[in-house]
Design a protein around this motif. Sequence first.
Motif, PDB file in Angstrom:
ATOM      1  N   GLU A 187      -3.438   0.944  -3.765  1.00 31.29           N
ATOM      2  CA  GLU A 187      -3.178  -0.351  -3.035  1.00 31.29           C
ATOM      3  C   GLU A 187      -3.172  -0.395  -4.383  1.00 31.29           C
ATOM      4  O   GLU A 187      -4.061  -0.672  -5.662  1.00 31.29           O
TER       5      GLU A 187
ATOM      6  N   VAL B  98       0.668  -0.931   0.077  1.00 29.90           N
ATOM      7  CA  VAL B  98       0.196   0.165   0.018  1.00 29.90           C
ATOM      8  C   VAL B  98       0.327   0.910   0.181  1.00 29.90           C
ATOM      9  O   VAL B  98       1.755   1.100   0.572  1.00 29.90           O
TER      10      VAL B  98
ATOM     11  N   GLU C  80       0.703   5.324   1.510  1.00 27.87           N
ATOM     12  CA  GLU C  80       0.020   6.095   1.916  1.00 27.87           C
ATOM     13  C   GLU C  80       0.435   8.052   1.721  1.00 27.87           C
ATOM     14  O   GLU C  80       1.384   7.373   1.132  1.00 27.87           O
TER      15      GLU C  80
ATOM     16  N   ASN D 250      -7.155  -6.034  -3.865  1.00 31.53           N
ATOM     17  CA  ASN D 250      -6.934  -5.954  -2.656  1.00 31.53           C
ATOM     18  C   ASN D 250      -7.676  -5.004  -2.334  1.00 31.53           C
ATOM     19  O   ASN D 250      -9.127  -5.767  -1.626  1.00 31.53           O
TER      20      ASN D 250
ATOM     21  N   ARG E  21      -3.323   7.289  -0.413  1.00 33.61           N
ATOM     22  CA  ARG E  21      -4.028   5.806  -0.663  1.00 33.61           C
ATOM     23  C   ARG E  21      -3.948   5.442  -1.994  1.00 33.61           C
ATOM     24  O   ARG E  21      -4.988   5.791  -2.758  1.00 33.61           O
TER      25      ARG E  21
END
Length: 332
Positions: free
Chosen positions: A103, A31, A33, A107, A101
């Motif tokens: 990802e 991920v 962030e 997911n 964010r």
Amino acid sequence: MLVLLAVVSLPAAAGVLTLTNGDRVHGTLVVVERDQVTWNADNFGQITIPKDKVLSLDTDVDLKIAGHDGPCALAGHLREKWELYCDEGSGWLIDFPAIDRAEPYINFVGNPVVFHGNVNAGGDFEHGNTERDDLDVNVNLDIRSGDFHHLVKTLYESLSTPDADAQEKYQLSYNLRWIFAEKWFAAANSALEREEARNLDMGTTLGLGMGYLFYDTEKTAFSVESGLSSLSEDFINSDLSDNQDKHYTAARAAVNYRYKFGLGPEVYLDQEVLQSVDSSDDYQANAKLGVRTPLVEGVLMEIAYYWQYDNTPSLESEKEDTKLTVGVGYQW
């Protein structure tokens, strides 16, 4: 057999994380962030790298970016810009350090619902020379499904003394956020409220607006919101509410801020202002400033300061109300 061999020979999803010191870490993205990148390294397992240490990131998996329903493919870097191609259209550039964010899309699809919340209760119960019962209960829920955020808050307060009848307050609110762009969201807000101390039998609020999400991570969050709300108020004693409008439209502005310190305590501020579009004298504001401190895992102590101001209150009611509460709760 040929088809099976071809499938087995396909390479696993992989990527390369290049750091500012020249190191290249092979692996897969977990991920991105606001402040860091979590990377599953082939040789070291899962690691976390500050964004300012990342020179470039290459991955062959599709990504989920806020505001885009479909998957986006990372085509490369141009200085601090990502070049992305999404299902909705042609390529575009996005500022890598400013991403809150990103990802792997698989997911995002596989884990569509994230559920957070807390419940807190506090009170002051005195019997003997002083008689007083004061109870406060709060429940806050944050349910996220993709680009939709559902925020539910409930509040119950009860204050009773031998010299006065018990005065109660009930409040239920539901806010919906739809993040349609990287930082922007459409908002709908609604609330039901009953407060005997303010002569309010039942108040309802329905509103629509727009908001801007500066950042939203586990450590900190900050957003602003504005729009229009329709308010309807029914009063317990109508003789005390001659100077109050029962139905009106108001401009609404709200600020939400949260910051969690490294050692555990978290501070937050929720503030809202409502200004009638028909009367400049008819406005109200409320704010909640608090600190949550973990005691043991999941259990916390919360200190909160409430401030409420109504410029046109019912007769015999004060314009300003303040309250300080201390309670214990549970957070998940």
